[in-house]
Design a protein around this motif. Structure first.
Motif, mmCIF file in Angstrom:
data_model
loop_
_atom_site.group_PDB
_atom_site.id
_atom_site.type_symbol
_atom_site.label_atom_id
_atom_site.label_comp_id
_atom_site.label_asym_id
_atom_site.label_seq_id
_atom_site.Cartn_x
_atom_site.Cartn_y
_atom_site.Cartn_z
ATOM 1 N N GLU A 145 -45.097 21.136 -42.041
ATOM 2 C CA GLU A 145 -45.443 20.542 -40.749
ATOM 3 C C GLU A 145 -45.660 21.627 -39.691
ATOM 4 O O GLU A 145 -45.343 22.799 -39.882
ATOM 5 N N THR A 146 -46.212 21.188 -38.554
ATOM 6 C CA THR A 146 -46.502 22.072 -37.424
ATOM 7 C C THR A 146 -45.716 21.616 -36.211
ATOM 8 O O THR A 146 -45.606 20.415 -35.944
ATOM 9 N N PHE A 147 -45.151 22.559 -35.497
ATOM 10 C CA PHE A 147 -44.445 22.268 -34.244
ATOM 11 C C PHE A 147 -45.106 23.082 -33.148
ATOM 12 O O PHE A 147 -45.419 24.271 -33.337
ATOM 13 N N THR A 148 -45.322 22.462 -31.996
ATOM 14 C CA THR A 148 -45.959 23.142 -30.877
ATOM 15 C C THR A 148 -44.926 23.461 -29.802
ATOM 16 O O THR A 148 -44.273 22.562 -29.264
ATOM 17 N N TYR A 149 -44.779 24.744 -29.535
ATOM 18 C CA TYR A 149 -43.943 25.200 -28.421
ATOM 19 C C TYR A 149 -44.833 25.347 -27.183
ATOM 20 O O TYR A 149 -45.892 25.990 -27.241
ATOM 21 N N ARG A 150 -44.388 24.765 -26.089
ATOM 22 C CA ARG A 150 -45.109 24.896 -24.828
ATOM 23 C C ARG A 150 -44.074 25.006 -23.705
ATOM 24 O O ARG A 150 -43.216 24.136 -23.563
ATOM 25 N N PHE A 151 -44.154 26.079 -22.924
ATOM 26 C CA PHE A 151 -43.181 26.259 -21.839
ATOM 27 C C PHE A 151 -43.740 27.210 -20.788
ATOM 28 O O PHE A 151 -44.569 28.078 -21.094
ATOM 29 N N PRO A 152 -43.304 27.056 -19.531
ATOM 30 C CA PRO A 152 -43.717 27.991 -18.481
ATOM 31 C C PRO A 152 -43.003 29.327 -18.647
ATOM 32 O O PRO A 152 -41.827 29.375 -19.014
ATOM 33 N N VAL A 153 -43.696 30.403 -18.364
ATOM 34 C CA VAL A 153 -43.128 31.742 -18.491
ATOM 35 C C VAL A 153 -42.602 32.162 -17.123
ATOM 36 O O VAL A 153 -43.370 32.348 -16.185
ATOM 37 N N ARG A 154 -41.290 32.321 -17.025
ATOM 38 C CA ARG A 154 -40.624 32.501 -15.734
ATOM 39 C C ARG A 154 -40.012 33.892 -15.561
ATOM 40 O O ARG A 154 -39.180 34.090 -14.671
ATOM 41 N N GLN A 155 -40.381 34.839 -16.386
ATOM 42 C CA GLN A 155 -39.754 36.163 -16.338
ATOM 43 C C GLN A 155 -40.709 37.170 -16.944
ATOM 44 O O GLN A 155 -41.809 36.831 -17.379
ATOM 45 N N ASN A 156 -40.293 38.431 -16.965
ATOM 46 C CA ASN A 156 -41.096 39.454 -17.629
ATOM 47 C C ASN A 156 -40.169 40.439 -18.319
ATOM 48 O O ASN A 156 -38.954 40.404 -18.135
ATOM 49 N N GLY A 157 -40.737 41.301 -19.146
ATOM 50 C CA GLY A 157 -39.936 42.305 -19.831
ATOM 51 C C GLY A 157 -40.087 42.260 -21.336
ATOM 52 O O GLY A 157 -40.955 41.569 -21.882
ATOM 53 N N THR A 158 -39.219 42.996 -22.030
ATOM 54 C CA THR A 158 -39.245 43.124 -23.487
ATOM 55 C C THR A 158 -38.187 42.224 -24.114
ATOM 56 O O THR A 158 -37.003 42.326 -23.788
ATOM 57 N N TYR A 159 -38.621 41.359 -25.037
ATOM 58 C CA TYR A 159 -37.732 40.421 -25.716
ATOM 59 C C TYR A 159 -38.114 40.374 -27.194
ATOM 60 O O TYR A 159 -38.852 41.219 -27.685
ATOM 61 N N TRP A 160 -37.627 39.362 -27.900
ATOM 62 C CA TRP A 160 -38.021 39.215 -29.295
ATOM 63 C C TRP A 160 -37.849 37.765 -29.721
ATOM 64 O O TRP A 160 -37.378 36.930 -28.944
ATOM 65 N N TYR A 161 -38.298 37.460 -30.916
ATOM 66 C CA TYR A 161 -38.184 36.097 -31.443
ATOM 67 C C TYR A 161 -37.764 36.170 -32.898
ATOM 68 O O TYR A 161 -37.999 37.171 -33.587
ATOM 69 N N HIS A 162 -37.120 35.088 -33.378
ATOM 70 C CA HIS A 162 -36.631 35.102 -34.753
ATOM 71 C C HIS A 162 -36.278 33.692 -35.190
ATOM 72 O O HIS A 162 -36.122 32.770 -34.364
ATOM 73 N N SER A 163 -36.113 33.519 -36.476
ATOM 74 C CA SER A 163 -35.679 32.237 -37.019
ATOM 75 C C SER A 163 -34.218 31.990 -36.671
ATOM 76 O O SER A 163 -33.417 32.917 -36.594
ATOM 77 N N HIS A 164 -33.893 30.705 -36.488
ATOM 78 C CA HIS A 164 -32.494 30.296 -36.333
ATOM 79 C C HIS A 164 -32.118 29.332 -37.451
ATOM 80 O O HIS A 164 -31.234 28.486 -37.278
ATOM 81 N N SER A 165 -32.776 29.490 -38.605
ATOM 82 C CA SER A 165 -32.542 28.600 -39.748
ATOM 83 C C SER A 165 -31.980 29.409 -40.910
ATOM 84 O O SER A 165 -32.629 30.346 -41.396
ATOM 85 N N GLY A 166 -30.779 29.054 -41.350
ATOM 86 C CA GLY A 166 -30.180 29.719 -42.506
ATOM 87 C C GLY A 166 -30.169 31.229 -42.345
ATOM 88 O O GLY A 166 -29.868 31.776 -41.281
ATOM 89 N N PHE A 167 -30.534 31.934 -43.437
ATOM 90 C CA PHE A 167 -30.581 33.397 -43.426
ATOM 91 C C PHE A 167 -32.011 33.919 -43.370
ATOM 92 O O PHE A 167 -32.305 35.037 -43.800
ATOM 93 N N GLN A 168 -32.940 33.129 -42.826
ATOM 94 C CA GLN A 168 -34.346 33.526 -42.812
ATOM 95 C C GLN A 168 -34.590 34.813 -42.029
ATOM 96 O O GLN A 168 -35.474 35.600 -42.365
ATOM 97 N N GLU A 169 -33.803 35.010 -40.986
ATOM 98 C CA GLU A 169 -33.942 36.230 -40.188
ATOM 99 C C GLU A 169 -33.743 37.473 -41.052
ATOM 100 O O GLU A 169 -34.441 38.492 -40.885
#
Length: 608
Positions: A132-156
């Motif tokens: 399946e597909t999930f759509t993330y949509r949100f306003p961007v309220r900050q700036n800088g360096t960040y990261w993203y990752h899975s929060h499911s099981g040990f996928q990270e």
């Protein structure tokens, strides 16, 4: 998708199903692998605030990691995933297509957004089912360096992560000519479920640096102690059922350490001409590994911590905990190569790259240092206001050194103090049961302490006490409520939690909407824990005041440390609050934070 609140039972069903699917997949019989498998480290770049948004494809793929085939979870065919760029003030649009045979998720680490876009299965949404597909949509309220990752099981652990860069809406105060992504991580060819089972089954399974008869001479030489002193010290640790080499749970015994998906001998090169100002956006996307980062012969100016601009600090080395980010600016003084060296905290390995004017150049790789050993200071052993024994005052921050018995919850109508906070607290009589086998007699501030194994080389080492916000963050005010939270663990059984309880045994932590709240964290364990709060900033007490203390999304709490953060509860919904060491989180060091209208109430429905 509408916001729905989840019970603990539903959370366990969701995550258990994902874990089982991963386990079955990774334990399938080995298949023949094509020799033309893609190499890890070949990632692209996407703009999530472009009008059409972006698409991310999550799938299993055989990749060459350090020259060997590994079964990875790739994002758009790569590990790490693509660098995702956004622009402050715009809306992000990201379509995530799950091609795995199990549920998945993406958490946007450190990003302020509606809780149902946060990407934590069972807490803020149901996860993204297979196919399946999930759509993330949100306003961007900050700036800088960040990261993203899975929060499911040990996928990270299997490669499901990438860097996130948000351009400021106004002029960037950081001056630089070129920038590079630097994603540090750890990789194992083992099934992550096997790694976790090993940790649960045999204490110190991956620790091959323990004190033994064979290395007693090495310890004498390293410490300058006589044989009898070394034996006495070892017996003291044994009497406490502790091991002074318990620096890391998972080590180079199974890990390959990566920089941008490449092992040390693959040597990623970052091109830089002499005199150019080069910005390195450094993210620690590891499952378990702390890194000590330095560029021998080249000073670094730290300009950002966890995406937030700070007053520049020139240093020679810094420790980056799991999930932290630091931006540094460097400048090559001459036409030669310099090694970007990321040595693991336990000295069992390293990642490295090269800053150089041309491709194909390299510099000498520093000799690895002796692995550090914990001290009585890491056990909070204090006597008459000073550290007990030969360890002296190691780790004590400067100041008045006021102390007090540890209070429980406390309210203050006029607001709690915001500077010159108490320096230490006694543990008190309360125990935390079999889930906590170490309790420091005293917890104390270690803001000036760089960490075990650092500070003895004559180099400048960054500490939290040096972090100061470049400008006062908005809406900052004194907190009116505080509570103490103990970080607890049992290494023998590999149980981790808060206040002696695993997530499955604990109630939600309630923040009242709009309140300014103080959390005093006390680390009762002998390991450092990077603690991450979703959805809200933590204002770290770093010895400054309301104008200068830095904001962070992840704070590293060292052994026997008292560390204080202030939080503005301005984000309705349910949020995750946890140690970012992946196996510690899965073993129980996780809580759900509910932002409520009244402290005895339920979570505020963010859509109501």
């Amino acid at each position: 998708m509408g916001s729905r609140l989840f019970t603990r039972r539903r959370f366990l069903v969701t995550t258990a199903s994902s874990a089982l699917a991963s386990y079955m997949l990774l334990n399938r019989p080995a298949l023949a692998v094509a020799t033309d498998a893609a190499r890890a480290g070949n990632f692209g770049e996407l703009d999530a605030t472009a009008a059409e948004g972006i698409d991310l494809y999550i799938e299993n793929q055989d990749l060459l990691v350090d020259g060997s085939i590994g079964r990875a979870i790739t994002i758009n065919g790569s590990v790490p995933g693509p660098v995702i760029r956004m622009t402050e003030g715009k809306d992000a649009l990201i379509r995530v297509h799950n091609r795995l045979p199990e549920s998945t998720s993406i958490h946007w680490h450190g990003i302020l957004l509606p809780f149902n876009m946060d990407g934590v299965p069972g807490i803020s949404f149901a996860g993204i089912p297979a196919g399946e597909t999930f759509t993330y949509r949100f306003p961007v309220r900050q700036n800088g360096t960040y990261w993203y990752h899975s929060h499911s099981g040990f996928q990270e652990q299997r490669g499901h992560y990438g860097q996130l860069i948000i351009e400021p809406a106004q002029n960037d105060p950081v001056d630089y000519d070129a920038e590079y992504t630097v994603v540090l991580s750890d990789w194992t060819f083992e099934n992550p479920h096997n790694v976790f089972r090993n940790l649960k089954t045999i204490e110190g399974y991956y620790n091959f640096q323990r004190p033994t008869l064979a290395n007693i001479d090495d310890q004498m030489q390293a410490t300058g102690m006589a044989l009898g002193e070394v034996i006495d010290k070892r017996l003291a640790w044994q009497g406490m059922r502790m091991d002074p080499t318990d620096i890391a749970d998972v080590t180079g015994a199974t890990y390959t350490f990566l920089m941008n998906g490449k092992a040390a001998d693959e040597n990623p090169v970052f091109l830089a001409q002499p005199g150019q100002k080069i910005r390195l956006r450094i993210v620690n996307a590891s499952a378990q590994t702390f890194y000590d980062v330095r560029i021998p012969g080249l000073p670094m100016t730290v300009v950002q911590a966890d995406g937030q601009n700070i007053k520049p600090v020139e240093t020679d080395e810094f420790r980056i905990a799991v999930a932290e980010t630091y931006d540094v600016v460097v400048s090559l003084p001459d036409d030669r190569a310099y090694t970007l060296f990321a040595e693991t905290m336990d000295r069992s390995g390293y990642a490295r790259g090269t800053l150089a004017p041309r491709e194909g150049m390299s510099a000498a790789i520093p000799e690895r240092r002796r692995r550090p050993m914990l001290t009585m200071a890491d056990m909070g052993m204090m006597m008459n206001g000073s550290m007990q024994g030969m360890d002296g005052m190691q780790g004590m921050s400067s100041g008045s050194h006021r102390s007090m018995e540890m209070p429980m919850d406390r309210h203050a109508e006029g607001g709690l103090p915001t500077k010159n906070l108490i320096e230490r607290v006694k543990h008190g009589p309360a125990g935390h049961g079999p889930a906590s086998i170490t309790m420091a007699q005293t917890a104390y501030r270690r803001l000036d302490y760089p960490g075990a194994g650092l500070g003895d080389d004559g180099w400048r080492v960054l500490t939290y006490s040096q972090l100061r916000a470049r400008e006062r963050p908005p809406l900052r005010r004194p907190p009116t409520r505080e509570f103490y939270l103990h970080l607890t663990g049992n290494m023998h059984k590999f149980i981790w939690g808060f206040d002696g309880k695993k997530w499955s045994e604990a109630d939600m932590i309630r923040f009242q909407y709009g309140e300014r709240l103080r959390i005093n964290m006390i680390n009762d364990t002998m390991m450092s824990h990077p603690i991450h709060l979703h959805g809200m900033w933590m204002d770290l007490y770093a010895g400054g005041d309301l104008d200068t203390n830095p904001r962070k999304h992840t704070v590293n709490v060292q052994p026997a440390e008292l560390l204080t953060v202030d939080v503005t509860a301005d984000a309705p919904g349910q949020w995750a609050f946890h140690c970012h060491l992946l196996y510690h989180m899965d073993a129980g060091m996780f809580r759900t934070v509910a932002v409520v209208r009244l402290l005895e109430g339920e979570s505020i429905d963010a859509d109501a």
